[in-house]
Design an enzyme around this catalytic site. Sequence first.
Site, mmCIF file in Angstrom:
data_model
loop_
_atom_site.group_PDB
_atom_site.id
_atom_site.type_symbol
_atom_site.label_atom_id
_atom_site.label_comp_id
_atom_site.label_asym_id
_atom_site.label_seq_id
_atom_site.Cartn_x
_atom_site.Cartn_y
_atom_site.Cartn_z
ATOM 1 N N HIS A 266 5.686 -43.902 4.295
ATOM 2 C CA HIS A 266 6.877 -44.304 3.551
ATOM 3 C C HIS A 266 6.652 -43.968 2.089
ATOM 4 O O HIS A 266 5.553 -43.581 1.697
ATOM 5 C CB HIS A 266 7.160 -45.805 3.739
ATOM 6 C CG HIS A 266 6.061 -46.686 3.236
ATOM 7 N ND1 HIS A 266 4.872 -46.877 3.927
ATOM 8 C CD2 HIS A 266 5.957 -47.412 2.100
ATOM 9 C CE1 HIS A 266 4.091 -47.688 3.233
ATOM 10 N NE2 HIS A 266 4.717 -48.028 2.115
ATOM 11 N N HIS B 230 5.464 -36.771 -6.325
ATOM 12 C CA HIS B 230 6.012 -36.075 -5.169
ATOM 13 C C HIS B 230 4.935 -35.557 -4.219
ATOM 14 O O HIS B 230 5.081 -34.518 -3.583
ATOM 15 C CB HIS B 230 6.978 -34.965 -5.594
ATOM 16 C CG HIS B 230 8.285 -35.508 -6.053
ATOM 17 N ND1 HIS B 230 8.459 -35.981 -7.339
ATOM 18 C CD2 HIS B 230 9.460 -35.706 -5.414
ATOM 19 C CE1 HIS B 230 9.697 -36.425 -7.467
ATOM 20 N NE2 HIS B 230 10.329 -36.284 -6.318
ATOM 21 N N GLU C 114 4.595 -51.138 -7.241
ATOM 22 C CA GLU C 114 4.942 -50.418 -6.028
ATOM 23 C C GLU C 114 6.426 -50.615 -5.688
ATOM 24 O O GLU C 114 7.075 -49.742 -5.130
ATOM 25 C CB GLU C 114 4.069 -50.940 -4.890
ATOM 26 C CG GLU C 114 4.015 -50.053 -3.705
ATOM 27 C CD GLU C 114 3.010 -50.529 -2.693
ATOM 28 O OE1 GLU C 114 1.928 -49.906 -2.605
ATOM 29 O OE2 GLU C 114 3.289 -51.519 -1.995
ATOM 30 N N CYS D 112 3.986 -51.050 6.713
ATOM 31 C CA CYS D 112 3.230 -50.160 5.821
ATOM 32 C C CYS D 112 2.294 -49.229 6.587
ATOM 33 O O CYS D 112 1.744 -48.294 6.007
ATOM 34 C CB CYS D 112 2.446 -50.973 4.793
ATOM 35 S SG CYS D 112 3.514 -51.782 3.590
#
EC number: 4.1.2.50
Length: 164
Positions: A26, A70, A134, A22
């Site tokens: 990503h 986005h 998530e 993480c």
Amino acid sequence: MKVSKRFRWEAAHRLPWHEGSCRFMHGHSYRMMVELEGEPTENTPGGSAMLIDFKHVKRIVKPLVDAMDHATIVNASDTELREAIEALESKVYVMPYDSTAENIARHVAESVRDDGASVLRTHGVHTIRVQVWETETCYAEVEREVPEGRSDPASAEEVLAAMR
């Protein structure tokens, strides 16, 4: 009485302090459930048992989702990533803390509470719960109380009119 509305968006992030993968930038296909709890008020049109119209929930939450969709969600203190994203002229969403699922849920719950307090109080909503998924198997949940205050139907209608 409880009502819930689901939202989805795509976003990138990183947790530079994380010991695992993480720490690298990503992306996720986020899912979020916004749940409102309360008792309908006499201000409900027709005295119905409707807590709040889903369109009001959407008007409060959707601008926040649209801002993150986005985008790369960046901690304000992560100036290195923020500058790189801005240099690429890509969409960035800056938060005052790391973009963990827990913090995104907190951020949304507090934004809904703060931006929608008048409308929520008018409709008898006293509790906001936000779940941010998530991944398909992992989510964080945060609960916030709607602050007590005068429930002013006129000002709530003005807020709703401005959101149209």
